[in-house]
Design an enzyme around this catalytic site. Structure first.
Site, PDB file in Angstrom:
ATOM      1  N   ASP A  52       0.774 -12.323   6.686  1.00  0.00           N
ATOM      2  CA  ASP A  52      -0.733 -12.444   6.988  1.00  0.00           C
ATOM      3  C   ASP A  52      -1.030 -11.371   7.906  1.00  0.00           C
ATOM      4  O   ASP A  52      -0.212 -10.721   8.543  1.00  0.00           O
ATOM      5  CB  ASP A  52      -0.851 -14.047   7.607  1.00  0.00           C
ATOM      6  CG  ASP A  52      -2.201 -14.303   7.809  1.00  0.00           C
ATOM      7  OD1 ASP A  52      -2.836 -13.642   6.973  1.00  0.00           O
ATOM      8  OD2 ASP A  52      -2.387 -15.078   8.557  1.00  0.00           O
ATOM      9  N   LEU A  58      19.076  -8.703  -5.634  1.00  0.00           N
ATOM     10  CA  LEU A  58      18.123  -9.519  -4.847  1.00  0.00           C
ATOM     11  C   LEU A  58      17.343 -10.180  -5.777  1.00  0.00           C
ATOM     12  O   LEU A  58      16.776  -9.580  -6.904  1.00  0.00           O
ATOM     13  CB  LEU A  58      17.575  -8.500  -3.962  1.00  0.00           C
ATOM     14  CG  LEU A  58      16.254  -9.286  -3.327  1.00  0.00           C
ATOM     15  CD1 LEU A  58      16.384 -10.250  -2.218  1.00  0.00           C
ATOM     16  CD2 LEU A  58      15.442  -7.976  -2.755  1.00  0.00           C
ATOM     17  N   HIS A  91      -4.903  -4.441   2.709  1.00  0.00           N
ATOM     18  CA  HIS A  91      -4.137  -4.946   1.704  1.00  0.00           C
ATOM     19  C   HIS A  91      -3.341  -3.796   1.201  1.00  0.00           C
ATOM     20  O   HIS A  91      -2.195  -3.979   0.603  1.00  0.00           O
ATOM     21  CB  HIS A  91      -4.974  -5.597   0.626  1.00  0.00           C
ATOM     22  CG  HIS A  91      -5.847  -6.777   1.126  1.00  0.00           C
ATOM     23  ND1 HIS A  91      -5.060  -7.965   1.818  1.00  0.00           N
ATOM     24  CD2 HIS A  91      -7.197  -7.198   0.826  1.00  0.00           C
ATOM     25  CE1 HIS A  91      -6.002  -8.481   2.104  1.00  0.00           C
ATOM     26  NE2 HIS A  91      -7.389  -8.429   1.496  1.00  0.00           N
TER      27      HIS A  91
END
Ligand code: IPE
Ligand code: IPE
Ligand code: MG
Length: 257
Positions: free
Chosen positions: A20, A131, A37
């Site tokens: 955020d 991962l 963004h």
């Protein structure tokens, strides 16, 4: 980070992050929110590399919530384009580094082109083991629990499952990320102290870590601080501290340490 010795830390197996603060990061610089963004995508790359290098098994990133569709149309459109471009640009590198990519959320809302890109990325990387990177997009914890309940109801309707067979475990099997260990560490950047409809079920016993840093500024040091903080916590799962300490001693004895 030189002051943290990772060999000595108890690492989380699964880290979930609410990324955020992109909009505020851009606005602080007098730019449009979408600029934030784009900068956020760089922070994603750093976080993925960090998780892979430190041996974290799963990393789940909240990229777009079920509620984020309510944002201005232009911002939503930039976010969709960015998702598409980043997937296209990064997937080969992720594959090279043995990262398995999964997108979790209601994918039916995405354009056919984006859905295809997602499928390709998932298929290409499905056997990778370094991962697991879960990207939560058009994801909501309430949606997740609802779709799991719907699946169980359908199994009951078809006679594959009895009503009395419904249990927490059975519902959990139908949730997103069911095959991965539950997140043990949740990080939220951007200074807010809320869960915003992220993994409501899966976070039941996660440790929460809130960082004031805005997502585009979240770097290796900030990630390392969160992991170090996690490493010092005592997870009790409803037991008393004495019971937890005894269980640790018992494990050490039985494992001969
Ligand atoms: C997080 O940053 C990214 C998404 C929700 C897509 P925000 O866009 O929420 O940034 P702030 O919280 O408004 O600063
Ligand atoms: C949560 O951030 C969703 C993502 C990070 C994708 P929001 O910015 O949407 O959350 P609220 O609105 O502050 O609760
Ligand atoms: Mg926000």
């Amino acid at each position: 980070m030189d002051t943290i010795d990772f060999e000595q830390l108890r690492l989380p197996k699964h880290v979930a992050i609410i990324m955020d603060g992109n909009g505020r990061w851009a606005q602080l610089r007098g730019k449009h929110r979408t600029f934030g963004h784009k900068a956020g995508a760089e922070a994603v790359r750093r976080a993925v590399t960090f998780a892979r290098q430190k041996g974290i098994q799963s990393l789940t990133l909240f990229a777009f919530s079920s509620e984020n569709w309510k944002r201005p149309e232009q911002e939503v459109s930039v976010l969709m384009d960015l998702f598409f471009t980043v997937l296209k640009r990064e997937v080969k590198k992720l594959h090279k580094h043995q990262v398995r990519v999964r997108v979790v959320g209601d994918k039916r809302a995405f354009s056919a082109k984006l859905q295809q890109r997602i499928n390709e990325a998932e298929q290409l990387t499905e056997n990778n083991t370094a991962l697991t990177l879960n990207i939560a997009a058009n994801y909501g914890g309430r949606w997740d629990i609802t779709q799991a309940a719907k699946q169980l109801a359908s199994d009951v309707q078809e006679g594959k499952l009895g009503l009395d067979d419904i249990s927490e475990d059975k519902l959990a099997e139908q949730l997103c990320l069911a095959e991965q260990p539950a997140p043990d560490l949740l990080i939220r950047t951007g200074g807010e102290h809320r869960v915003s409809n992220f993994l409501l079920w899966q976070l039941a016993y996660a440790e929460f870590y809130f960082a004031d840093v805005l997502w585009p500024d979240f770097d290796e040091q900030a990630f390392a601080r969160a992991v170090a903080d996690f490493s010092c916590r005592e997870r009790r799962f409803g037991l008393t501290s004495e019971q937890v300490q005894q269980a640790i001693l018992d494990t050490d004895v039985t494992s001969g340490e």
